[in-house]
Scaffold this motif. Sequence first.
Motif, short mmCIF file in Angstrom:
data_model
loop_
_atom_site.label_atom_id
_atom_site.label_comp_id
_atom_site.label_asym_id
_atom_site.label_seq_id
_atom_site.Cartn_x
_atom_site.Cartn_y
_atom_site.Cartn_z
N ARG A 96 0.78 -1.08 0.05
CA ARG A 96 -0.04 0.06 -0.02
C ARG A 96 0.88 1.15 0.18
O ARG A 96 1.89 1.05 0.50
CB ARG A 96 -1.01 0.04 1.22
CG ARG A 96 -2.01 -1.09 1.08
CD ARG A 96 -2.84 -1.22 2.18
NE ARG A 96 -3.28 -0.09 2.78
CZ ARG A 96 -3.86 -0.13 3.85
NH1 ARG A 96 -3.84 -1.17 4.89
NH2 ARG A 96 -4.37 1.19 4.57
N ASN B 246 -5.70 5.40 -0.43
CA ASN B 246 -6.59 5.64 0.81
C ASN B 246 -7.90 4.84 0.58
O ASN B 246 -8.58 4.13 1.29
CB ASN B 246 -7.00 6.80 1.11
CG ASN B 246 -5.77 7.59 1.25
OD1 ASN B 246 -4.94 7.32 2.02
ND2 ASN B 246 -5.70 8.89 0.95
N SER C 88 -12.91 2.39 1.83
CA SER C 88 -11.71 3.30 2.25
C SER C 88 -10.87 2.20 3.33
O SER C 88 -11.52 1.28 3.71
CB SER C 88 -12.10 4.56 3.34
OG SER C 88 -12.99 3.79 4.27
N TRP C 89 -9.96 2.15 3.16
CA TRP C 89 -8.94 1.01 3.96
C TRP C 89 -8.93 1.45 5.41
O TRP C 89 -9.08 0.79 6.31
CB TRP C 89 -7.34 1.42 3.54
CG TRP C 89 -6.97 0.82 2.50
CD1 TRP C 89 -6.55 1.32 1.36
CD2 TRP C 89 -6.98 -0.84 2.02
NE1 TRP C 89 -6.37 0.47 0.31
CE2 TRP C 89 -6.47 -0.77 0.98
CE3 TRP C 89 -7.24 -1.96 2.76
CZ2 TRP C 89 -6.25 -2.00 0.07
CZ3 TRP C 89 -7.01 -3.07 2.43
CH2 TRP C 89 -6.59 -3.18 1.00
N SER C 90 -9.10 2.90 5.84
CA SER C 90 -9.04 3.42 7.31
C SER C 90 -10.42 2.63 8.13
O SER C 90 -10.33 2.07 9.05
CB SER C 90 -8.84 4.61 7.24
OG SER C 90 -9.64 5.45 6.67
N ARG D 69 -12.72 -5.42 3.01
CA ARG D 69 -11.25 -5.45 3.06
C ARG D 69 -10.59 -6.04 4.25
O ARG D 69 -11.19 -6.33 5.22
CB ARG D 69 -10.90 -4.05 2.88
CG ARG D 69 -10.51 -3.20 4.09
CD ARG D 69 -11.59 -2.56 4.76
NE ARG D 69 -11.21 -1.63 5.81
CZ ARG D 69 -11.79 -1.62 6.86
NH1 ARG D 69 -12.98 -2.52 7.37
NH2 ARG D 69 -11.59 -0.62 8.11
N ASN E 193 -7.07 -5.37 5.95
CA ASN E 193 -5.82 -4.45 5.91
C ASN E 193 -4.59 -5.46 5.98
O ASN E 193 -3.62 -4.95 5.38
CB ASN E 193 -6.14 -3.67 7.13
CG ASN E 193 -7.11 -2.62 6.71
OD1 ASN E 193 -8.27 -2.83 6.20
ND2 ASN E 193 -7.13 -1.26 7.00
N ASN F 102 -3.72 -6.61 2.72
CA ASN F 102 -3.78 -5.54 1.64
C ASN F 102 -4.71 -6.07 0.48
O ASN F 102 -4.27 -5.94 -0.63
CB ASN F 102 -2.44 -5.35 1.02
CG ASN F 102 -1.74 -4.85 2.06
OD1 ASN F 102 -2.03 -4.18 2.89
ND2 ASN F 102 -0.26 -4.71 1.74
N VAL G 42 -8.75 -6.68 -1.05
CA VAL G 42 -10.25 -6.19 -1.00
C VAL G 42 -10.91 -7.24 -1.69
O VAL G 42 -10.37 -7.90 -2.71
CB VAL G 42 -10.20 -4.91 -1.66
CG1 VAL G 42 -11.93 -4.57 -1.98
CG2 VAL G 42 -9.39 -3.69 -1.02
N SER H 91 -7.51 1.80 -7.37
CA SER H 91 -7.02 2.40 -6.28
C SER H 91 -7.11 3.86 -6.44
O SER H 91 -7.08 4.37 -7.52
CB SER H 91 -5.79 2.06 -5.58
OG SER H 91 -4.73 2.61 -6.36
#
Length: 120
Positions: free
Chosen positions: A27, A32, A52-54, A72, A74, A77, A79, A98
């Motif tokens: 990543r 993001n 969103s990843w976060s 996802r 994390n 990495n 999805v 992305s």
Amino acid sequence: QVELVESGGGLVQAGGSLRLSCAASRRTFSMNVMGWFRQAPGKEREFVVGISWSRGTTYYADSVKGRFTISRDNAKNTVYLQMNSLKPEDTGVYYCASGSSMATIGHDLWGQGTQVTVSS
């Protein structure tokens, strides 16, 4: 070099399910959010869903709401796109992409695509 690699496409009957995966080799600051697009034969590429990843915030195209679910992992990495109640009109090449925000998915990296074919 960062890569996005999709997998999980195939042939399924209408009403069936498929699960797509998109793995990022690593990543970066510009990644993001991740999303899926699709392109049917003779048609333009269209946005399907983003995450969103976060926070895991998601945004779905109206055409797939209630049928598709993005998630996802994390740590990996990766999805995922769980596609249920598939319709023939879902047929196409599905691309992972992305971006730095939900509005700019596809402005960063693209995967090579994976074919999804839904037979009637």
